[in-house]
Design an enzyme around this catalytic site. Structure first.
Site, PDB file in Angstrom:
ATOM      1  N   THR A  12       0.820  -1.215   0.000  1.00  0.00           N
ATOM      2  CA  THR A  12       0.000   0.000   0.000  1.00  0.00           C
ATOM      3  C   THR A  12       0.850   1.259   0.000  1.00  0.00           C
ATOM      4  O   THR A  12       1.984   1.260   0.514  1.00  0.00           O
ATOM      5  CB  THR A  12      -0.904   0.017   1.252  1.00  0.00           C
ATOM      6  OG1 THR A  12      -1.525   1.294   1.407  1.00  0.00           O
ATOM      7  CG2 THR A  12      -0.100  -0.263   2.516  1.00  0.00           C
ATOM      8  N   TYR A  55      -1.432   0.334  10.412  1.00  0.00           N
ATOM      9  CA  TYR A  55      -1.663  -0.319   9.125  1.00  0.00           C
ATOM     10  C   TYR A  55      -0.427  -0.208   8.247  1.00  0.00           C
ATOM     11  O   TYR A  55       0.107  -1.210   7.750  1.00  0.00           O
ATOM     12  CB  TYR A  55      -2.876   0.320   8.446  1.00  0.00           C
ATOM     13  CG  TYR A  55      -3.092  -0.122   7.016  1.00  0.00           C
ATOM     14  CD1 TYR A  55      -3.356  -1.454   6.706  1.00  0.00           C
ATOM     15  CD2 TYR A  55      -3.053   0.810   5.971  1.00  0.00           C
ATOM     16  CE1 TYR A  55      -3.565  -1.856   5.390  1.00  0.00           C
ATOM     17  CE2 TYR A  55      -3.270   0.419   4.663  1.00  0.00           C
ATOM     18  CZ  TYR A  55      -3.521  -0.918   4.374  1.00  0.00           C
ATOM     19  OH  TYR A  55      -3.726  -1.308   3.071  1.00  0.00           O
TER      20      TYR A  55
END
Length: 314
Positions: free
Chosen positions: A124, A146
């Site tokens: 990501t 995250y």
């Protein structure tokens, strides 16, 4: 050839499984059907895949050994599964287990696959931090659990490549949207609020956030670009996204235009961990993978709105 797709019932994983199966690959999907968001939506995605001959195994990668569930020789692994997003209801332990421990378990399985051509980790832009505008070889500064755990998982995968244990690469995806987008994601929420006259939770300052919003179909094309380029991709990181930048406010304006509805807002304090700007530097992917995203922001949101009207599971 046999392809294992983790997170196959999810947003991007389901699109990828569907696409690569259409190209003649035998696809085996695996998903834990977590309660992070509605199982109904994931069950629907899995049903769509199974109707196209794709086997979807319900299993949690965190549970360890799953060799007994997969008897086929696997040629490619595409690892989409993980604890997504930035959410107050997600604990650090859930990010650690689902993004890092699960990846380690999958790598252990991969090392048993003698015919494996490439392990593809889906990462990501959050690994870059508040400003995701960099090339792949520049410094990462994640600001969320995250992002931290996705970066750790990425390095775990690449360490196996650096140790010559398997061929692997990592693709950093930028702000993906489109049909099947999760209900907690920006545009699904906006469309839902517009069509069903709900209030949208708007975090302070978020309308000016800049994103490389990238349509899921273009993301899938980028991921497919690694097939047949195992030697080129081994040990590499690629940004996969759009070079075009848009603000959240532009997205709101487009949704209101497409639906013909004004969206009402609940104004909330700033959310910690949010990125302020993402701008995908895709020079490397364009050069080595032939990646060339084409879908305009408006076209993509039209497709997502059409899908929502026809398929939304409440």
């Amino acid at each position: 050839m046999n392809v294992l797709v983790t997170g196959a019932a999810g947003f991007i994983g389901s699109h990828f499984a569907e696409k690569i199966a259409s190209l003649g690959f035998k696809v085996i999907g695996i998903d834990n059907f977590s309660e992070y968001y509605s199982r109904d939506l994931k069950e629907k995605n899995a049903g769509d895949l199974e109707s196209k001959g794709i086997r979807v195994i319900k299993h949690d990668l965190c549970d360890g050994d799953f060799n007994n569930l997969i008897k086929e020789d696997i040629h490619y692994i595409f690892h989409f599964a993980g604890q997504p997003g930035i959410s107050a209801k997600s604990t650090f332990e859930s990010y650690l287990e689902n993004n890092f421990i699960a990846t380690q378990n999958l790598l252990n399985f991969a090392l048993t696959q003698k015919k494996l051509k490439l392990f593809v980790n889906l990462s990501t832009s959050s690994v870059y931090g508040k400003f995701a505008t960099l090339a792949e070889d520049e410094e990462t500064k994640p600001v969320s659990d995250y992002g931290v755990t996705k970066l750790a998982a990425e390095q775990l995968v690449l360490s196996r490549s650096r140790s010559n244990l398997l061929k692997a690469c990592s693709l950093r995806l930028f702000s993906v949207y489109g049909p099947r987008e999760r209900p907690d994601k920006l545009f699904t929420k906006l469309i839902d609020c517009a069509i069903n006259d709900k209030n949208f939770p708007l975090f302070e300052g978020s309308t000016s956030h800049i994103r490389s919003f990238t349509f899921v179909g273009d993301i899938i094309d980028g991921i497919l670009g690694v097939i047949g380029k195992e030697d080129i991709c081994d040990g590499q990181i690629f940004n996969i996204g759009s070079e075009n930048e848009h603000t959240t406010q532009e997205g709101i304006d487009i949704i209101e235009k497409i639906t013909g509805k004004k969206i009402k807002f609940d104004h909330l304090p700033k959310r910690p961990g949010d990125q302020l700007r993402t701008s995908a530097n895709i020079d490397k992917a364009r050069r080595l993978l032939g990646y060339d995203p084409k879908t305009t922001f408006y076209e993509g949101l039209e497709k997502q709105t059409e899908w929502f009207r026809k398929n939304w599971v409440k």
